[in-house]
Design a protein around this motif. Structure first.
Motif, PDB file in Angstrom:
ATOM      1  N   GLY A 211       0.893  -1.241  -0.061  1.00  0.00           N
ATOM      2  CA  GLY A 211       0.086   0.169  -0.091  1.00  0.00           C
ATOM      3  C   GLY A 211       0.725   1.177   0.265  1.00  0.00           C
ATOM      4  O   GLY A 211       0.448   2.100  -0.534  1.00  0.00           O
ATOM      5  N   ALA A 212       1.970   1.307   0.640  1.00  0.00           N
ATOM      6  CA  ALA A 212       2.868   2.596   0.662  1.00  0.00           C
ATOM      7  C   ALA A 212       3.989   2.531  -0.347  1.00  0.00           C
ATOM      8  O   ALA A 212       4.844   3.614  -0.213  1.00  0.00           O
ATOM      9  N   LEU A 213       3.995   1.472  -1.263  1.00  0.00           N
ATOM     10  CA  LEU A 213       5.072   1.478  -2.182  1.00  0.00           C
ATOM     11  C   LEU A 213       4.418   1.534  -3.423  1.00  0.00           C
ATOM     12  O   LEU A 213       3.098   1.284  -3.857  1.00  0.00           O
ATOM     13  N   ARG A 214       5.409   2.222  -4.552  1.00  0.00           N
ATOM     14  CA  ARG A 214       4.815   2.260  -5.986  1.00  0.00           C
ATOM     15  C   ARG A 214       6.301   1.484  -7.004  1.00  0.00           C
ATOM     16  O   ARG A 214       7.110   1.897  -6.574  1.00  0.00           O
ATOM     17  N   LEU A 215       5.682   0.473  -7.492  1.00  0.00           N
ATOM     18  CA  LEU A 215       6.772  -0.119  -8.154  1.00  0.00           C
ATOM     19  C   LEU A 215       7.142   0.587  -9.577  1.00  0.00           C
ATOM     20  O   LEU A 215       6.332   0.509 -10.387  1.00  0.00           O
ATOM     21  N   GLY A 216       8.135   0.805  -9.425  1.00  0.00           N
ATOM     22  CA  GLY A 216       9.020   1.905 -10.708  1.00  0.00           C
ATOM     23  C   GLY A 216       9.579   1.188 -12.005  1.00  0.00           C
ATOM     24  O   GLY A 216       9.471   1.569 -13.006  1.00  0.00           O
ATOM     25  N   GLY A 217       9.997   0.035 -11.524  1.00  0.00           N
ATOM     26  CA  GLY A 217      10.777  -0.813 -12.546  1.00  0.00           C
ATOM     27  C   GLY A 217      12.087  -1.567 -11.905  1.00  0.00           C
ATOM     28  O   GLY A 217      11.850  -2.037 -10.940  1.00  0.00           O
ATOM     29  N   LEU A 218      13.345  -1.742 -12.610  1.00  0.00           N
ATOM     30  CA  LEU A 218      14.297  -2.517 -12.427  1.00  0.00           C
ATOM     31  C   LEU A 218      15.506  -1.643 -12.207  1.00  0.00           C
ATOM     32  O   LEU A 218      15.592  -0.722 -12.855  1.00  0.00           O
TER      33      LEU A 218
ATOM     34  N   PHE B 255       9.693  -8.584 -17.757  1.00  0.00           N
ATOM     35  CA  PHE B 255       9.125  -8.035 -16.445  1.00  0.00           C
ATOM     36  C   PHE B 255       7.892  -7.006 -16.806  1.00  0.00           C
ATOM     37  O   PHE B 255       6.811  -7.135 -16.254  1.00  0.00           O
ATOM     38  N   ARG B 256       8.106  -6.335 -17.850  1.00  0.00           N
ATOM     39  CA  ARG B 256       6.830  -5.394 -18.500  1.00  0.00           C
ATOM     40  C   ARG B 256       5.777  -6.102 -18.946  1.00  0.00           C
ATOM     41  O   ARG B 256       4.710  -5.244 -19.065  1.00  0.00           O
ATOM     42  N   VAL B 257       5.870  -7.433 -19.218  1.00  0.00           N
ATOM     43  CA  VAL B 257       4.781  -8.066 -19.795  1.00  0.00           C
ATOM     44  C   VAL B 257       3.904  -8.148 -18.462  1.00  0.00           C
ATOM     45  O   VAL B 257       2.596  -7.857 -18.610  1.00  0.00           O
ATOM     46  N   ARG B 258       4.355  -8.342 -17.370  1.00  0.00           N
ATOM     47  CA  ARG B 258       3.586  -8.587 -16.371  1.00  0.00           C
ATOM     48  C   ARG B 258       3.165  -7.402 -15.444  1.00  0.00           C
ATOM     49  O   ARG B 258       2.409  -7.194 -14.679  1.00  0.00           O
ATOM     50  N   HIS B 259       4.211  -6.347 -15.498  1.00  0.00           N
ATOM     51  CA  HIS B 259       4.072  -4.889 -15.020  1.00  0.00           C
ATOM     52  C   HIS B 259       4.346  -3.863 -16.004  1.00  0.00           C
ATOM     53  O   HIS B 259       5.357  -3.095 -16.032  1.00  0.00           O
ATOM     54  N   PRO B 260       3.525  -3.500 -16.770  1.00  0.00           N
ATOM     55  CA  PRO B 260       3.539  -2.785 -17.830  1.00  0.00           C
ATOM     56  C   PRO B 260       3.825  -1.239 -17.685  1.00  0.00           C
ATOM     57  O   PRO B 260       4.518  -0.730 -18.419  1.00  0.00           O
ATOM     58  N   GLU B 261       3.391  -0.877 -16.364  1.00  0.00           N
ATOM     59  CA  GLU B 261       3.482   0.384 -15.755  1.00  0.00           C
ATOM     60  C   GLU B 261       4.917   0.606 -15.047  1.00  0.00           C
ATOM     61  O   GLU B 261       5.373   1.896 -14.885  1.00  0.00           O
ATOM     62  N   ALA B 262       5.777  -0.376 -14.897  1.00  0.00           N
ATOM     63  CA  ALA B 262       7.019  -0.232 -14.297  1.00  0.00           C
ATOM     64  C   ALA B 262       8.081  -0.075 -15.320  1.00  0.00           C
ATOM     65  O   ALA B 262       8.544  -1.036 -15.598  1.00  0.00           O
ATOM     66  N   THR B 263       8.229   1.095 -15.964  1.00  0.00           N
ATOM     67  CA  THR B 263       9.050   1.133 -17.217  1.00  0.00           C
ATOM     68  C   THR B 263      10.421   1.762 -16.977  1.00  0.00           C
ATOM     69  O   THR B 263      11.231   1.826 -17.590  1.00  0.00           O
ATOM     70  N   ALA B 264      10.742   1.970 -15.562  1.00  0.00           N
ATOM     71  CA  ALA B 264      11.919   2.638 -15.417  1.00  0.00           C
ATOM     72  C   ALA B 264      12.982   1.464 -15.173  1.00  0.00           C
ATOM     73  O   ALA B 264      12.804   0.162 -15.001  1.00  0.00           O
TER      74      ALA B 264
END
Length: 248
Positions: free
Chosen positions: A174-181, A205-214
């Motif tokens: 809840g208090a974190l945001r996944l930004g990427g790798l 990775f981006r197939v599962r987490h398309p918003e995490a582009t960093a």
């Protein structure tokens, strides 16, 4: 009350300006060679062992993102910089111990080095208690799969250190945001091999987490190759600030 840092000498400011100009040119040239827009790559100035005055000077030269890797140095430095009225975007880029999470969440805008579910859980709890907005997190990837070194393991089902479980823990917090790798080229690997491997991991990775582009990869010696393979953030210390002072 935190003291404000002493202003840097004019000759030091000139050194920083020259280093910054060289690094910016390298990034621009790397983007042009890769057919990428220069705006896609953020410079993170890694200021470990350098004084708060250097951070303030760099901010005055247009640097917006600053990286540190040791909480015991970063926490007071961030306070000094804030006392000077300067608010860069702070990235914690070093290995993070769970007992330092409560301190780090007070000043860091991004933590680039989360590599276990246990660390993600501790960071989430600290961020929930110590922040009024989510903390951006990059999951550190082990390119060579060496469990003894830092980084989540991309081809492992380990429930604590596997890349998928770590990413899911961050994404569900809840208090974190996944930004990427984030990744560091392993010792003994040519950067070309390391960042090609990282690009493959990032694509899956981006197939599962398309918003995490960093994708944070590349340092002073290999940033051009990292940009070629899709880095969105390069972490530059010595090429920008000069040779590091010796740690005491």
């Amino acid at each position: 009350m935190t003291d404000t840092p002493a202003p840097v000498r004019p000759d030091r400011r000139a050194e920083l300006a020259a280093g910054l100009a060289r690094v910016r040119t390298r990034i621009a040239d790397a983007c042009a060679d890769a057919g990428r827009d220069r705006g896609e790559v953020t410079l993170v100035a890694v200021t470990k062992t350098y004084p708060a005055g250097d951070v303030v000077a760099l901010a005055g030269l247009g640097v917006t993102d600053v990286g540190e890797n040791r909480d015991q140095e970063a926490a007071p430095k961030a306070a000094e910089v804030a006392a000077a009225g300067v608010t860069p975007r702070w990235h914690f880029v070093g290995q993070l111990q769970r007992n330092k999470c409560r301190s780090v969440v007070r000043y860091a805008d991004v933590v680039q080095s989360v590599d276990s579910v246990r660390l993600a859980t501790a960071l989430d709890a600290a961020a929930a208690a110590g922040r009024d907005r989510p903390l951006e997190v990059l999951v550190q990837v082990s390119i060579d799969g060496d469990a003894a070194r830092g980084g989540a393991l991309p081809d492992s089902a380990d429930p604590d250190r596997g890349l998928d479980p770590v990413a899911e823990a961050v994404a569900g917090a809840g208090a974190l945001r996944l930004g990427g790798l984030m990744a560091v080229a392993p010792l003994g690997w040519e950067p070309e091999r390391a960042f090609a491997r990282l690009a493959e991991v990032a694509q899956r990775f981006r197939v599962r987490h398309p918003e995490a582009t960093a994708l944070s990869a590349g340092m002073s010696g290999d940033l051009e190759i990292a940009v070629r393979y899709g880095a969105t953030h390069v972490r530059v210390g010595s090429a920008l600030l000069g040779m590091r002072p010796t740690l005491g």
